[in-house]
Design a protein around this motif. Structure first.
Motif, PDB file in Angstrom:
ATOM      1  N   UNK A 124       6.462  44.373   5.106  1.00 41.83           N
ATOM      2  CA  UNK A 124       6.491  45.431   4.103  1.00 41.83           C
ATOM      3  C   UNK A 124       7.817  46.143   4.251  1.00 41.83           C
ATOM      4  N   UNK A 125       7.757  47.453   4.390  1.00 39.33           N
ATOM      5  CA  UNK A 125       8.999  48.221   4.530  1.00 39.33           C
ATOM      6  C   UNK A 125       9.571  48.076   5.940  1.00 39.33           C
ATOM      7  N   UNK A 126      10.890  48.253   6.030  1.00 38.34           N
ATOM      8  CA  UNK A 126      11.571  48.184   7.316  1.00 38.34           C
ATOM      9  C   UNK A 126      11.529  49.547   7.997  1.00 38.34           C
ATOM     10  N   UNK A 127      11.861  49.566   9.282  1.00 32.50           N
ATOM     11  CA  UNK A 127      11.915  50.817  10.047  1.00 32.50           C
ATOM     12  C   UNK A 127      13.198  51.567   9.710  1.00 32.50           C
ATOM     13  N   UNK A 128      13.186  52.861   9.934  1.00 37.50           N
ATOM     14  CA  UNK A 128      14.403  53.672   9.820  1.00 37.50           C
ATOM     15  C   UNK A 128      14.381  54.668  10.962  1.00 37.50           C
ATOM     16  N   UNK A 129      15.110  54.321  12.018  1.00 34.32           N
ATOM     17  CA  UNK A 129      15.113  55.142  13.224  1.00 34.32           C
ATOM     18  C   UNK A 129      16.541  55.331  13.726  1.00 34.32           C
ATOM     19  N   UNK A 130      16.672  56.206  14.695  1.00 34.76           N
ATOM     20  CA  UNK A 130      17.914  56.403  15.434  1.00 34.76           C
ATOM     21  C   UNK A 130      17.632  55.986  16.874  1.00 34.76           C
ATOM     22  N   UNK A 167      29.532  45.857  17.517  1.00 35.36           N
ATOM     23  CA  UNK A 167      28.580  46.128  16.438  1.00 35.36           C
ATOM     24  C   UNK A 167      29.190  45.822  15.075  1.00 35.36           C
ATOM     25  N   UNK A 168      30.428  46.218  14.859  1.00 32.68           N
ATOM     26  CA  UNK A 168      31.079  45.962  13.571  1.00 32.68           C
ATOM     27  C   UNK A 168      31.309  44.469  13.359  1.00 32.68           C
ATOM     28  N   UNK A 169      31.721  43.773  14.405  1.00 30.55           N
ATOM     29  CA  UNK A 169      31.934  42.325  14.308  1.00 30.55           C
ATOM     30  C   UNK A 169      30.608  41.608  14.027  1.00 30.55           C
ATOM     31  N   UNK A 174      28.588  55.559  16.589  1.00 28.01           N
ATOM     32  CA  UNK A 174      27.407  55.284  15.779  1.00 28.01           C
ATOM     33  C   UNK A 174      27.696  54.161  14.794  1.00 28.01           C
ATOM     34  N   UNK A 175      26.710  53.297  14.605  1.00 27.20           N
ATOM     35  CA  UNK A 175      26.780  52.235  13.598  1.00 27.20           C
ATOM     36  C   UNK A 175      25.411  52.117  12.933  1.00 27.20           C
ATOM     37  N   UNK A 176      25.423  51.542  11.750  1.00 31.95           N
ATOM     38  CA  UNK A 176      24.171  51.204  11.082  1.00 31.95           C
ATOM     39  C   UNK A 176      23.931  49.712  11.303  1.00 31.95           C
ATOM     40  N   UNK A 231      20.001  49.303   8.353  1.00 28.31           N
ATOM     41  CA  UNK A 231      20.306  50.718   8.127  1.00 28.31           C
ATOM     42  C   UNK A 231      19.832  51.661   9.213  1.00 28.31           C
ATOM     43  N   UNK A 232      19.310  51.143  10.337  1.00 27.19           N
ATOM     44  CA  UNK A 232      18.952  52.011  11.457  1.00 27.19           C
ATOM     45  C   UNK A 232      20.227  52.563  12.075  1.00 27.19           C
ATOM     46  N   UNK A 233      20.202  53.826  12.471  1.00 32.26           N
ATOM     47  CA  UNK A 233      21.350  54.484  13.079  1.00 32.26           C
ATOM     48  C   UNK A 233      21.355  54.174  14.572  1.00 32.26           C
TER      49      UNK A 233
END
Length: 136
Positions: free
Chosen positions: A58-64, A82-84, A106-108, A112-114
């Protein structure tokens, strides 16, 4: 000031849209932080230590999530890795105003998790980690 680690959180469960992209991303950032983690994998999940990740139905998580870095260099290595590995910049390495000595990046992640790597300065640990072994 003293505080405990390793007794409050049992696990963190992320539900992701692209399991392979997440495996690639998390393997890269953990290696960049010198957390030579062994990913335990199944057909629709993987986990390492307290982090459990599976394919969302269903929906994905959104956490830090904030990972511990051993020094400022590790924070930089995390950010680059992380960027690579497909992450998106959400705040490059640097001092933060949260408290003196708070150095983080910080990266997503692909969903889209922080995701953060943070170094709080030198500390003395009672042990490098807690090893839990099942009792018979």
């Amino acid at each position: 000031m003293q505080f405990h680690l390793g007794r409050l959180i049992d696990h963190v469960h992320l539900r992701v849209s692209d399991l392979e992209a997440s495996k690639h991303f998390y393997r890269a950032i953990l290696e960049s932080l010198n957390l030579s983690a062994v990913l335990v994998e199944g057909a629709d999940y993987f986990h390492v230590d307290e982090l459990y990740v599976d394919k969302a139905r269903g929906s994905t998580s959104h956490v830090h999530l904030a990972f511990q870095a051993g020094d400022r260099v590790a924070v930089h290595n995390f950010h680059v890795a992380a960027l690579v590995a497909g992450g998106r910049d959400n705040g490059g390495p640097g001092e933060r105003p949260y408290h003196p000595g708070y150095y983080a990046a910080f990266v997503l992640d692909p969903d889209g998790n922080n995701i953060e790597a943070v170094y709080h300065g030198p500390v003395v640990r009672s042990a490098p980690s807690i090893l839990v072994t099942p009792a018979d």
